[in-house]
Design a protein around this motif. Structure first.
Motif, PDB file in Angstrom:
ATOM      1  N   TRP A  34     114.739  73.508  84.765  1.00 35.08           N
ATOM      2  CA  TRP A  34     115.661  73.973  83.485  1.00 35.08           C
ATOM      3  C   TRP A  34     116.890  72.917  83.238  1.00 35.08           C
ATOM      4  N   ASN A  71     116.646  80.897  75.808  1.00 33.67           N
ATOM      5  CA  ASN A  71     116.629  80.298  77.123  1.00 33.67           C
ATOM      6  C   ASN A  71     117.060  78.748  76.811  1.00 33.67           C
ATOM      7  N   ASN A  72     117.447  78.146  78.167  1.00 38.74           N
ATOM      8  CA  ASN A  72     117.835  76.775  77.822  1.00 38.74           C
ATOM      9  C   ASN A  72     116.565  75.616  77.696  1.00 38.74           C
ATOM     10  N   TRP A  73     116.848  74.668  77.358  1.00 34.63           N
ATOM     11  CA  TRP A  73     116.084  73.504  77.236  1.00 34.63           C
ATOM     12  C   TRP A  73     115.273  73.615  78.632  1.00 34.63           C
ATOM     13  N   TRP A 127     112.463  75.007  73.971  1.00 34.51           N
ATOM     14  CA  TRP A 127     113.269  76.126  74.220  1.00 34.51           C
ATOM     15  C   TRP A 127     112.703  77.285  73.155  1.00 34.51           C
TER      16      TRP A 127
END
Length: 372
Positions: free
Chosen positions: A359, A288-290, A334
């Motif tokens: 996000w 997943n994104n930071w 993340w």
């Protein structure tokens, strides 16, 4: 402060079993039905999966295997899986035969191995067979007694029994070793041995497909990876999760824009105070994104495969089943799968008034590829 502890949250391990992630093999039937049943019986014996072994033996007998051939497969394997598994499997065969006899089914006994000649030299014959299988003379000088047992007993006495051919014995061995985690060097050695003893390239490459259909995904993965390495072929598949406890769930479409790669979500529980417990499954390289959890943090309980967790400005932490990650609120971070493995974790959102997730930017390939 983030902590990673080596412990299992036992109370959560009561959810339904994971749905396996299956891939279809699109190959013509290279191994005949008899050989395919040998593959299944050998692998299930090695796993100690007696319930499914019983079914595989029933199928094998229905589809042309003789009692003698199945006995020989299970006896041959004591040298690779030990007497306990071999004897347990032979006990299952006895039970199956009794059940079938009670139903009036008459199974073919088949041909027993011919008696060995009086002048049979097990050490001499075994040395020659081992040399052919290995592709060169082999001497295990580190343990001379083991070297003798391999030559005189395994490759001499056992291989001399002619109710299975040499290629069939290597088919048995490769299939069985694919069912055991942690024996990759021996598995690759016997892939080479199978080729040297007469199995064709097409037959060897067909083994993973049979394992996938008749045994399971981890076993097929191990066989396919070993075969690719022996043949110098590209192999990019990630290691599947073995002995899944939690469901894989459905494609995580609602959050797909915040992930690189495919992830899957299975809701497990919703408690009071907006507490959510979900199982998240990541395909290899998926992450997943930071992001930041505002006001309420999150707890991750790793339950399958291998993955990564990283906080902003800190080194990434490798994750394995049993690791627990306590993520405080307002911490940029993340998490996701390793490049060569599927990964699952339970995600528990900590309820808080006005809690939200922010996000941020993706974890780039350049950043991710630095992880080892």
């Amino acid at each position: 402060m983030r902590t990673i502890n080596k412990r299992i949250a036992v109370a959560l391990l009561t959810i339904a079993a994971c749905h396996p992630i299956k891939a279809q093999e699109n190959m013509e039937n290279v191994l005949n039905q008899r050989q395919q049943n040998i593959v299944a019986i050998a692998c299930l014996e090695a796993k100690g999966d007696l319930e499914n072994l019983s079914g595989a033996i029933h199928t094998g007998l229905d589809e042309g295997l003789t009692v003698s051939e199945i006995k020989e497969v299970l006896s041959h394997l004591y040298a690779y899986t030990g007497f306990p598994r071999s004897l347990n499997a032979l006990g299952v065969l006895q039970q199956v035969l009794a059940e079938r006899k009670a139903k009036g089914i008459r199974d073919r006994e088949g041909k027993e191995a011919d008696p060995l000649p009086d002048d049979f030299d097990a050490l001499k014959e075994g040395t020659a067979i081992q040399t052919k299988l290995s592709g060169a003379p082999f001497d295990y000088t580190f343990a001379p007694a083991t070297d003798y047992y391999l030559k005189a007993h395994l490759f001499g006495d056992i291989f001399a029994r002619n109710n299975l051919t040499f290629p069939e014995r290597e088919l048995v061995t490769v299939s069985a070793l694919s069912g055991i985690k942690g024996v990759e060097p021996q598995l690759k050695s016997h892939v080479r041995g199978a080729k040297n003893m007469g199995l064709t390239d097409a037959e060897i490459h067909f083994i993973p497909g049979v394992l996938l259909q008749k045994v399971g995904e981890p076993e097929a993965y191990r066989a396919k990876k070993a075969i690719a390495e022996v043949y110098g072929e590209e192999f990019r598949e990630g290691e599947p999760i073995e002995n899944c406890v939690f469901p894989k769930g459905e494609p995580n479409t609602a959050y797909a824009k915040y992930f690189i790669g495919n992830s899957y979500l299975a809701g497990l529980a919703t408690g009071e105070g907006k507490l959510h417990v979900d199982n998240v499954t990541f395909e290899p390289r998926c992450r997943n994104n930071w992001h930041i959890h505002h006001k309420g943090g999150q707890i991750l309980i790793c339950v399958g495969g291998r993955g990564w967790y990283q906080e902003w400005g800190k080194q990434a932490q490798e994750l394995h089943p049993g690791d627990v990650v306590d993520i405080p609120a307002e911490t940029k971070h993340w998490h996701g799968a390793a490049a060569d493995s599927w990964f699952q974790h339970i995600a528990i959102g900590i309820p808080a008034e006005g809690a939200s997730a922010e996000w941020l930017e993706p974890v780039t390939d350049a950043e991710y590829d630095k992880l080892k």
